[in-house]
Scaffold this motif. Structure first.
Motif, mmCIF file in Angstrom:
data_model
loop_
_atom_site.group_PDB
_atom_site.id
_atom_site.type_symbol
_atom_site.label_atom_id
_atom_site.label_comp_id
_atom_site.label_asym_id
_atom_site.label_seq_id
_atom_site.Cartn_x
_atom_site.Cartn_y
_atom_site.Cartn_z
ATOM 1 N N LYS A 60 0.837 -1.197 0.000
ATOM 2 C CA LYS A 60 0.000 0.000 0.000
ATOM 3 C C LYS A 60 0.869 1.244 0.000
ATOM 4 C CE LYS A 60 -3.753 2.266 2.556
ATOM 5 N NZ LYS A 60 -4.649 2.189 3.745
ATOM 6 N N GLU A 61 1.971 1.197 0.766
ATOM 7 C CA GLU A 61 2.922 2.295 0.808
ATOM 8 C C GLU A 61 4.105 1.996 -0.104
ATOM 9 O OE1 GLU A 61 2.306 5.054 2.393
ATOM 10 O OE2 GLU A 61 0.445 4.314 3.298
ATOM 11 N N GLU A 112 7.793 1.798 -0.303
ATOM 12 C CA GLU A 112 8.820 1.697 0.713
ATOM 13 C C GLU A 112 9.922 0.744 0.279
ATOM 14 O OE1 GLU A 112 6.739 0.319 4.132
ATOM 15 O OE2 GLU A 112 6.132 -1.580 3.213
ATOM 16 N N ASN A 137 7.941 10.785 -1.200
ATOM 17 C CA ASN A 137 7.012 10.803 -2.333
ATOM 18 C C ASN A 137 6.354 12.185 -2.360
ATOM 19 O OD1 ASN A 137 4.950 10.460 -4.214
ATOM 20 N ND2 ASN A 137 4.258 8.497 -3.389
#
Length: 374
Positions: free
Chosen positions: A179-180, A182, A193
């Motif tokens: 979802k992120e 990373e 970001n």
């Protein structure tokens, strides 16, 4: 208060340089957030400590700065004979906030016991890992540096792993699968970001204005060995014919490490700049790419040769020296206004060479299958 904390951190760092004779790791002068692996296989390569930790040569690993707030209740009880700092009794090593800076420095300079303190770490079933108590987070699982095993008696990742195969591993890996956005390489490298890069179907979507920034590489000596892998799928658009995939460009300077594409000529452009003497020298390599398909891309440098690869086509040019540093970090998707429009995936940065296996991508190149286009 801030000057005192700076002084305290300096004392901690200087003390940590005394070292552990059996430790495979070495401190990096002037940078307590990095360490070197001191084996023939690693050639003293530098690795970053996890976020919010500093390298401690005595503990042979990266740990939190010594502070009572990071101690477990059981540990404080052991060190204070059950007093635990309650009722006005100071925990050993704790600074009295009311003593003033002069008094605090006197406390630091007081003679301390040479008795080995209790181990603040806990063994794990997998000796490649150990547990550390962090107040507010309970016991946290940590990984030993590659090639080492945790030794409870030494309270550190002290032992050599006899079964470790020293292979080239990525220092930074952005796979765009979560979802992120990373780092998935295990070093917890921070990635910025600007808000215009999003994950779509396990790839990063760039709209020409999106930029990811890896600050760790700002003004960093990249040495004489580097490999960058990624794959991309471009879309029409953008304000510039040349669009950056990865670069450490700064101001009007092109990157000393740069991979870009030119939508007009349909080529991937590889740039690398290195320095032996006073003046840097650079090379530029262009390789055509096919449209409407994923492209696997690799840039590699071994101190003598720059090698570029797009899918099956490989070109090389000679270059010697250490890669020139730039004040910028590593920028992904845009630099100097050269914004990329399309998808990026599986970006990996290695501080080593991959040998014959230059492009270990997550999946084969193929037709765009992300649904709905850009």
């Amino acid at each position: 208060m801030i000057p005192f904390l700076t002084f305290l951190a300096s004392v901690t760092y200087i003390a940590a340089q005394q070292g552990n004779p059996g430790c495979l790791l070495r401190a990096v002068a002037g940078n307590p957030r990095m360490f070197q692996v001191n084996t023939p296989y690693q050639a003293n390569r530098m690795f970053p400590c996890p976020e919010n930790t500093l390298f401690d040569a005595n503990q042979c690993g990266c740990g939190w700065v010594e502070n009572p707030i990071n101690k477990s209740p059981d540990e404080i009880s052991r060190q204070t004979g059950g007093m635990g700092g309650v009722g006005g009794t100071m925990t050993p090593g704790m600074v009295n906030p009311g003593a003033g800076i002069g008094g605090q420095i006197d406390q630091i300079n007081q003679q301390v016991s040479t008795t080995r303190p209790p181990c603040t770490l806990r063994a794990h079933a997998d000796r490649h890992k150990y547990e550390e108590f962090i107040l507010g987070f309970d016991w946290m699982l940590r990984s030993c540096p590659m090639g080492t095993l945790f030794n409870l008696e030494q309270c550190a990742c002290h032992d050599i792993d006899p079964n470790q195969k020293y292979t080239c591993q990525p220092e930074l890996w952005i796979n765009f699968n979560g979802k992120e956005i990373e780092d998935s390489a295990g070093y917890q490298i921070s990635i910025g970001n600007n808000g215009n890069v999003v994950n779509v179907s396990n790839a990063g979507r760039f709209d020409g204005t999106g930029t990811l920034t890896v600050w760790q590489y700002a003004n960093q000596d990249l040495g004489t060995q580097l490999t960058v892998n990624l794959r991309f799928y471009e879309f029409p658009g953008g304000v510039s014919d040349e669009q950056v995939l990865v670069s450490n460009c700064y101001g009007r300077q092109l990157g000393s490490v740069e991979v870009a594409l030119n939508q007009q000529t349909k080529v991937v452009i590889f740039r690398l700049e290195a320095r032996i003497g006073r003046y840097p020298e650079g090379v530029e390599i262009s390789i055509p790419y096919r449209e409407k398909a994923w492209k696997n891309v690799t840039l590699a440098y071994d101190g003598n040769m720059v090698t570029a690869q797009v899918d099956e086509e490989i070109k090389s040019q000679p270059l010697k020296g250490r890669i020139t540093s730039r004040f910028n970090g590593l920028l992904i998707g845009s630099c100097n206004g050269r914004g990329f429009v399309g998808y990026l995936d599986d970006l990996r940065v290695y501080r080593c060479l991959l040998g014959n296996d230059m492009a270990p991508m997550a999946g084969p190149g193929g037709e765009m299958g992300m649904g709905g286009g850009f």
